[in-house]
Write a protein that holds these residues in place. Structure first.
Motif, PDB file in Angstrom:
ATOM      1  N   THR A   1      41.255  -0.582-105.475  1.00  0.00           N
ATOM      2  CA  THR A   1      41.692  -0.002-104.751  1.00  0.00           C
ATOM      3  C   THR A   1      42.630   1.467-105.120  1.00  0.00           C
ATOM      4  O   THR A   1      42.804   2.310-104.530  1.00  0.00           O
TER       5      THR A   1
ATOM      6  N   ILE B   1      40.761  -6.596-106.787  1.00  0.00           N
ATOM      7  CA  ILE B   1      41.499  -5.534-105.774  1.00  0.00           C
ATOM      8  C   ILE B   1      42.066  -4.661-105.654  1.00  0.00           C
ATOM      9  O   ILE B   1      41.927  -4.293-105.616  1.00  0.00           O
TER      10      ILE B   1
ATOM     11  N   TRP C   1      44.911  -8.266 -97.016  1.00  0.00           N
ATOM     12  CA  TRP C   1      44.243  -7.622 -97.260  1.00  0.00           C
ATOM     13  C   TRP C   1      42.725  -7.933 -98.481  1.00  0.00           C
ATOM     14  O   TRP C   1      41.985  -7.359 -98.515  1.00  0.00           O
TER      15      TRP C   1
ATOM     16  N   SER D   1      37.335 -12.398 -99.808  1.00  0.00           N
ATOM     17  CA  SER D   1      36.730 -11.917-100.637  1.00  0.00           C
ATOM     18  C   SER D   1      36.904 -12.454-102.200  1.00  0.00           C
ATOM     19  O   SER D   1      37.737 -13.689-102.797  1.00  0.00           O
TER      20      SER D   1
ATOM     21  N   TYR E   1      35.829  -0.553 -97.173  1.00  0.00           N
ATOM     22  CA  TYR E   1      37.162  -1.224 -96.704  1.00  0.00           C
ATOM     23  C   TYR E   1      37.901  -0.432 -96.667  1.00  0.00           C
ATOM     24  O   TYR E   1      39.144   0.059 -96.127  1.00  0.00           O
ATOM     25  N   CYS E   2      38.160   0.509 -97.505  1.00  0.00           N
ATOM     26  CA  CYS E   2      39.206   1.657 -98.139  1.00  0.00           C
ATOM     27  C   CYS E   2      39.476   2.225 -97.058  1.00  0.00           C
ATOM     28  O   CYS E   2      40.555   3.163 -95.894  1.00  0.00           O
TER      29      CYS E   2
ATOM     30  N   ASP F   1      31.129  -1.855-100.842  1.00  0.00           N
ATOM     31  CA  ASP F   1      31.597  -2.643-100.037  1.00  0.00           C
ATOM     32  C   ASP F   1      33.283  -2.492 -99.939  1.00  0.00           C
ATOM     33  O   ASP F   1      33.949  -1.799 -98.814  1.00  0.00           O
ATOM     34  N   TRP F   2      34.161  -2.460-100.661  1.00  0.00           N
ATOM     35  CA  TRP F   2      35.474  -2.301-101.268  1.00  0.00           C
ATOM     36  C   TRP F   2      35.580  -0.755-100.596  1.00  0.00           C
ATOM     37  O   TRP F   2      36.794  -0.945 -99.893  1.00  0.00           O
TER      38      TRP F   2
ATOM     39  N   THR G   1      29.009  -4.901-104.182  1.00  0.00           N
ATOM     40  CA  THR G   1      30.426  -5.220-104.217  1.00  0.00           C
ATOM     41  C   THR G   1      31.943  -4.001-103.882  1.00  0.00           C
ATOM     42  O   THR G   1      32.592  -3.841-103.272  1.00  0.00           O
TER      43      THR G   1
END
Length: 330
Positions: free
Chosen positions: A93, A89, A78, A82, A123-124, A119-120, A116
Motif C-alpha cells: 500500500t 500488504i 483491508w 489474502s 484494490y487500491c 491485484d493489490w 499479486t
C-alpha cells in the motif's frame, strides 16, 4: 508546526514487531477490536493472543477453554482473505501511494507472481472508486467557469497510425479550483455528453468548450456557453473562451496511466485514482496516512462492507475456510 510524515523507515520499524504492528492497526481502526464478552458462550471474554498454528499470527480467543471461540484478527478488514502477511500488504500500500515502479516492488517484497502486485494495486484503485462514489461531488455553479472536452484514450497498433483500440472520455474542470470529473462514454453524441454534463456540472456554470455540435443545446439547459474555434485560435479574442486547462489535464492523465497492461475496463478506476491523488494525496502532509483513512472508511472491520459480500459469493466454494465450530479463517 509541520506534521512529521511517516516514511518507509518508520513503516519498516513498525512491521518488524508483529504485535506492535497489530496494535497500531487496531488503534488506527484498520483491524477490528473484538474485545468484550464472547457472543458464543456469553461467559468468557475475548482477548487477542498469538496463535502459532496460523499464518495470521494473532486471533481473538475466548477465555473460556470450553468455548474455544476464535476470530481472525484481520477479519473483514483491508487485509482480509489474502495469502500475504499484514506487513507485506502495508508495504504494498505504501509503494502504491508513492507510485513506486512495479518491478522494484516485486523484487523488494519477493513476489513470485505479477498477478499479486497487479491485484493489490487494483484494490487500491477500488478504494478510490468507493471514496469518490460516496462523495459524488458536482462542480461549477452560477458564474463559475468550467472547461469541458472529450479525448480518446487508446493504443496505436505497433505505435503508429490511427488509434485502433481504446475509449472516449468526457471531462470537465473548474478553471479556478481545478475540481474535475472524468467519465468514460460510449458515444460522443449530444444525448450522451449532455446527460453526463447534467450529472456533474451545476446549472448556471459558464461552460467553455470547442465548437463540437453536441454542445449546441447548453444555453437551453441553463448554462452560459462560450466557445473557441481551435481551427482559428486557442483563446476566443471576444469572450475569452478556451479549453487549455482541460487539454493539459488530458496530457497529465495519459502520462499517469500504466505503460503496459492498460485494460479498457479499468479506465474509470485509473481516472478516479488520478483525481484522488490530485485532490487529496499530493496536498496532504502525509499521503500514506491519508490513504489509510480512506481504507478505513471503505473497509471498516466493525461494519463489514458490501465488498466482502461480493468476495464471499465468489469464494463460497472454499468451505475449508470455516472450521467445525463456524469460525471464519483465511
Amino acid at each position: 508546526m509541520a506534521v512529521r510524515r511517516m516514511v518507509y523507515d518508520d513503516l519498516y520499524e513498525l512491521c518488524r514487531d508483529e504485535r506492535k504492528l497489530m496494535d497500531w492497526l487496531e488503534a488506527f481502526g484498520l483491524i477490528g477490536d473484538f474485545s468484550g464478552k464472547c457472543v458464543k458462550c456469553e461467559s468468557g471474554s475475548m482477548g487477542k493472543r498469538k496463535d502459532s498454528s496460523r499464518s495470521e499470527g494473532y486471533v481473538w480467543r475466548c477465555s473460556n477453554k470450553k468455548c474455544n471461540q476464535k476470530i481472525v484478527a484481520r477479519r473483514d478488514s483491508w487485509f482480509f482473505r489474502s495469502h500475504l502477511s499484514v506487513s507485506e500488504i502495508m508495504k504494498l500500500t505504501f509503494y502504491w501511494v508513492y507510485q513506486v515502479r512495479e518491478n522494484f516492488v516485486k523484487v523488494q517484497l519477493r513476489l513470485g507472481s505479477d498477478h499479486t502486485l497487479v491485484d493489490w494495486f487494483n484494490y487500491c484503485r477500488d478504494v478510490c472508486l468507493f471514496v469518490m462514489e460516496e462523495e459524488n461531488e458536482m462542480i461549477g455553479g452560477p458564474g463559475i467557469e468550467v472547461e469541458i472536452d472529450e479525448s480518446k484514450f487508446g493504443k496505436r497498433k505497433f505505435h503508429r497510425g490511427r488509434r485502433v483500440d481504446g475509449v472516449w472520455v468526457f471531462g470537465g474542470i473548474e478553471k479556478e479550483s481545478n475540481r474535475m470529473f472524468l467519465e468514460v462514454v460510449e458515444k460522443r453524441d449530444a444525448d450522451t455528453l449532455l446527460s453526463v454534463l447534467r450529472k456533474w456540472v451545476r446549472p448556471g456554470s459558464v461552460i467553455h468548450s470547442d465548437c463540437w455540435k453536441a454542445y449546441s443545446r447548453l444555453n437551453e439547459m441553463g448554462y452560459e456557453h462560450v466557445t473557441v474555434n481551435h481551427s482559428k485560435e486557442f483563446v476566443n479574442a471576444e469572450n475569452g473562451a478556451c479549453t487549455n486547462k482541460i487539454e493539459s489535464t488530458w496530457r497529465a492523465v495519459k502520462a499517469s496511466l500504466p505503460r503496459y497492461g492498460t485494460a479498457k475496463g479499468l479506465y474509470d478506476s485509473y481516472f478516479v485514482e488520478y483525481i484522488v491523488r490530485k485532490k487529496y494525496l499530493r496536498c496532504s502532509d502525509d499521503p500514506f496516512l491519508t490513504f489509510l483513512t480512506f481504507i478505513r472508511r471503505v473497509f471498516d472491520p466493525q461494519k463489514p462492507h458490501e465488498y466482502f459480500k461480493i468476495i464471499e459469493t465468489e469464494n463460497k466454494e472454499n468451505d475449508d475456510e470455516f472450521n467445525s465450530s463456524g469460525d471464519l479463517f483465511l
